[in-house]
Scaffold this active site. Structure first.
Site, PDB file in Angstrom:
ATOM      1  N   ARG A  49       0.860  -1.266   0.069  1.00 13.29           N
ATOM      2  CA  ARG A  49       0.042   0.014   0.038  1.00 13.29           C
ATOM      3  C   ARG A  49       0.925   1.177   0.016  1.00 13.29           C
ATOM      4  O   ARG A  49       2.069   1.201   0.183  1.00 13.29           O
ATOM      5  CB  ARG A  49      -1.018  -0.010   1.275  1.00 13.29           C
ATOM      6  CG  ARG A  49      -0.216  -0.372   2.468  1.00 13.29           C
ATOM      7  CD  ARG A  49      -0.998   0.283   3.734  1.00 13.29           C
ATOM      8  NE  ARG A  49      -0.744   1.702   3.639  1.00 13.29           N
ATOM      9  CZ  ARG A  49       0.349   2.584   3.668  1.00 13.29           C
ATOM     10  NH1 ARG A  49       1.707   1.819   4.005  1.00 13.29           N
ATOM     11  NH2 ARG A  49       0.422   3.753   3.681  1.00 13.29           N
ATOM     12  N   GLY A  50       0.431   2.467  -0.269  1.00 12.26           N
ATOM     13  CA  GLY A  50       1.066   3.602  -0.366  1.00 12.26           C
ATOM     14  C   GLY A  50       0.993   3.692  -1.969  1.00 12.26           C
ATOM     15  O   GLY A  50       1.506   2.795  -2.579  1.00 12.26           O
ATOM     16  N   ALA A  51       0.563   4.932  -2.413  1.00 11.40           N
ATOM     17  CA  ALA A  51       0.324   5.054  -4.028  1.00 11.40           C
ATOM     18  C   ALA A  51       1.899   4.932  -4.746  1.00 11.40           C
ATOM     19  O   ALA A  51       1.622   3.994  -5.504  1.00 11.40           O
ATOM     20  CB  ALA A  51      -0.089   6.587  -4.319  1.00 11.40           C
ATOM     21  N   ARG A  92      -7.508  -1.663  -7.456  1.00  9.73           N
ATOM     22  CA  ARG A  92      -7.897  -0.482  -6.791  1.00  9.73           C
ATOM     23  C   ARG A  92      -8.204   0.600  -7.797  1.00  9.73           C
ATOM     24  O   ARG A  92      -7.229   1.017  -8.570  1.00  9.73           O
ATOM     25  CB  ARG A  92      -6.637  -0.002  -5.712  1.00  9.73           C
ATOM     26  CG  ARG A  92      -6.361  -1.450  -4.475  1.00  9.73           C
ATOM     27  CD  ARG A  92      -5.683  -0.589  -3.237  1.00  9.73           C
ATOM     28  NE  ARG A  92      -6.579  -0.003  -2.687  1.00  9.73           N
ATOM     29  CZ  ARG A  92      -6.171   0.815  -1.476  1.00  9.73           C
ATOM     30  NH1 ARG A  92      -4.712   0.498  -0.996  1.00  9.73           N
ATOM     31  NH2 ARG A  92      -7.041   1.431  -0.745  1.00  9.73           N
ATOM     32  N   GLN A 199      -3.110   2.349   9.868  1.00  2.14           N
ATOM     33  CA  GLN A 199      -1.950   2.456   9.015  1.00  2.14           C
ATOM     34  C   GLN A 199      -0.891   3.476  10.084  1.00  2.14           C
ATOM     35  O   GLN A 199       0.131   3.002   9.966  1.00  2.14           O
ATOM     36  CB  GLN A 199      -2.057   2.882   7.795  1.00  2.14           C
ATOM     37  CG  GLN A 199      -2.913   1.975   6.845  1.00  2.14           C
ATOM     38  CD  GLN A 199      -4.290   2.477   6.628  1.00  2.14           C
ATOM     39  OE1 GLN A 199      -4.888   2.641   7.792  1.00  2.14           O
ATOM     40  NE2 GLN A 199      -5.074   2.113   5.788  1.00  2.14           N
ATOM     41  N   ASP A 240      -2.809  10.353  -2.508  1.00  2.12           N
ATOM     42  CA  ASP A 240      -3.250   9.046  -3.639  1.00  2.12           C
ATOM     43  C   ASP A 240      -3.416   9.785  -4.941  1.00  2.12           C
ATOM     44  O   ASP A 240      -3.183   9.026  -5.991  1.00  2.12           O
ATOM     45  CB  ASP A 240      -4.225   7.979  -3.090  1.00  2.12           C
ATOM     46  CG  ASP A 240      -3.650   7.300  -2.095  1.00  2.12           C
ATOM     47  OD1 ASP A 240      -3.528   6.166  -2.356  1.00  2.12           O
ATOM     48  OD2 ASP A 240      -3.674   7.622  -0.800  1.00  2.12           O
ATOM     49  N   ASN A 250      -6.544  11.594  -0.257  1.00  2.24           N
ATOM     50  CA  ASN A 250      -5.775  10.853   0.719  1.00  2.24           C
ATOM     51  C   ASN A 250      -6.674   9.962   1.658  1.00  2.24           C
ATOM     52  O   ASN A 250      -7.910   9.921   1.741  1.00  2.24           O
ATOM     53  CB  ASN A 250      -5.052  11.661   1.342  1.00  2.24           C
ATOM     54  CG  ASN A 250      -3.751  10.882   2.171  1.00  2.24           C
ATOM     55  OD1 ASN A 250      -2.990  10.302   1.550  1.00  2.24           O
ATOM     56  ND2 ASN A 250      -3.357  11.231   3.550  1.00  2.24           N
ATOM     57  N   LYS A 251      -6.067   9.087   2.377  1.00  4.86           N
ATOM     58  CA  LYS A 251      -6.649   8.156   3.547  1.00  4.86           C
ATOM     59  C   LYS A 251      -7.793   8.763   4.300  1.00  4.86           C
ATOM     60  O   LYS A 251      -7.792  10.190   4.648  1.00  4.86           O
ATOM     61  CB  LYS A 251      -5.592   7.522   4.377  1.00  4.86           C
ATOM     62  CG  LYS A 251      -6.260   6.351   5.405  1.00  4.86           C
ATOM     63  CD  LYS A 251      -6.870   5.517   4.438  1.00  4.86           C
ATOM     64  CE  LYS A 251      -5.894   4.800   3.642  1.00  4.86           C
ATOM     65  NZ  LYS A 251      -6.522   3.738   2.709  1.00  4.86           N
TER      66      LYS A 251
END
Length: 349
Positions: A49-51, A92, A199, A240, A250-251
């Site tokens: 995970r993480g763009a 995703r 996270q 993202d 973003n998250k």
């Protein structure tokens, strides 16, 4: 800092190794992957995970996916290649790096179309390596630019995880923190827990502790209080996707942090590689927001915490409007003000 904590995606000997972030912080385990289906699953299930890391994993996943592609001619090969790329694109929807990396691999395939397919496969593996190395360089440059905004002794707050394990190395939002540590500066961090998948608690706090950085974990709902008490001098987050007008996805929970920062007159910075900037998406209203399984909220980490059958809304991201963003920090500089004008200029430099 040990290298294992800064390389969440590694490719060696036609095998992809992915740090399974769903098992952190209790277990540090690298998955050994040899096929595209397991890469798709790793992206979908947040094992990677993480763009930026998603983009790197997708590039290598495509390399694995075309290992068995026919080598008769380019047209036959390319048809096979496209099916594999389109498949990975379904893993995703929100992180633009996924599509950016796949498009870049597609462009390289077309550029090399006149060569034997066997050679094209090797050149696409080379392209994946370049994507990984360039991300490491990008993160370092973002860190340098962001560090110019911080002072020794500051405390910053971050949300979710935009560190080394979300990228090739250093991270985006955490890059200036790592660089500060390397240079003997003292920058402390408050890490939001980041509901519902934690996270911040599982990844950011763990990662910073491994590096010997002073980090304090708080629940998301405590951010307002620590700001009110003057314990935070800046907020920095990753992202993202950045729309053409500077709206940022973003998250989930990032929008709330931005509102709090504005209310307390605290600068709110977004660390954004150029690969996350999507000029074809005009505003944040056009960014697709992934909705994830209800169980992430009602029974996260194997324990039920809600009544059975309750209705659940579980968006994985939110959009922070541009007027709440003090600056967008990229590898090519720090953008402020009219993002609709400033962001396109980055691609002319």
């Amino acid at each position: 800092m040990e290298e294992i904590f800064l390389q969440s995606v590694k490719y060696e000997g036609e095998k992809l190794y992915i740090l399974d972030q769903t098992k952190l912080p209790q277990v540090t385990e690298f998955l050994e992957i040899t096929n595209i289906d397991d890469v798709w699953d790793a992206i979908k299930q947040l094992k990677v995970r993480g763009a930026p890391a998603i983009g790197i994993a997708a590039a290598y996943g495509l390399v694995l996916g075309i290992n068995g592609a026919p080598e008769k001619d380019f047209e036959t090969f390319y048809e096979y290649f496209k099916k594999q790329a389109d498949y990975l694109a379904t893993s995703r929807p929100t992180a633009v790096n996924l599509f950016w990396a796949l498009k870049r691999m597609d462009t390289r395939a077309k550029v090399e179309s006149g060569k034997p397919v066997k050679d094209i496969k090797k050149l696409l593996e080379e392209e994946a390596h370049l994507i990984r190395q360039e991300d490491e360089n990008v993160c370092s440059s973002i860190g340098e630019n962001a560090l110019s905004l911080f002072k020794d002794g500051m405390t910053v707050l971050t949300h979710c995880n935009a560190g080394g394990i979300a990228t090739a190395k250093y991270g985006t939002a955490l890059a200036p923190i790592y660089l500060a540590k390397e240079r003997g500066m003292d920058i402390k961090v408050f890490a939001d827990e980041t509901r519902p998948l934690l996270q911040g608690a599982r990844l950011t706090a763990w990662e910073l502790m491994q590096a010997g950085i002073d980090v304090t974990l708080i629940t998301d709902s405590m951010a307002a209080m620590v700001m009110q008490q003057g314990k935070v001098q800046a907020v920095i987050v990753g992202c993202d996707r950045v729309a053409a007008n500077g709206d940022v996805a973003n998250k989930i929970g990032t929008y709330g942090v931005a509102l709090l920062a504005k209310a307390h007159n605290i600068p709110f910075y977004v660390a954004a590689p150029l690969s996350t900037i999507d000029l074809e998406t005009k505003t944040g209203d056009e960014i697709p927001i992934e909705e994830r399984a209800a169980e992430e909220i009602t029974a996260g980490f194997g324990k039920s915490t809600a009544p059975e059958g309750v209705k659940v809304f579980n968006p994985a991201f939110d959009v922070t409007p541009n007027h709440l963003i003090t600056a967008i920090i990229t590898e090519k500089g720090i953008m402020r003000g009219n993002y609709s004008e400033e962001l396109p200029r980055l691609f002319d430099k």
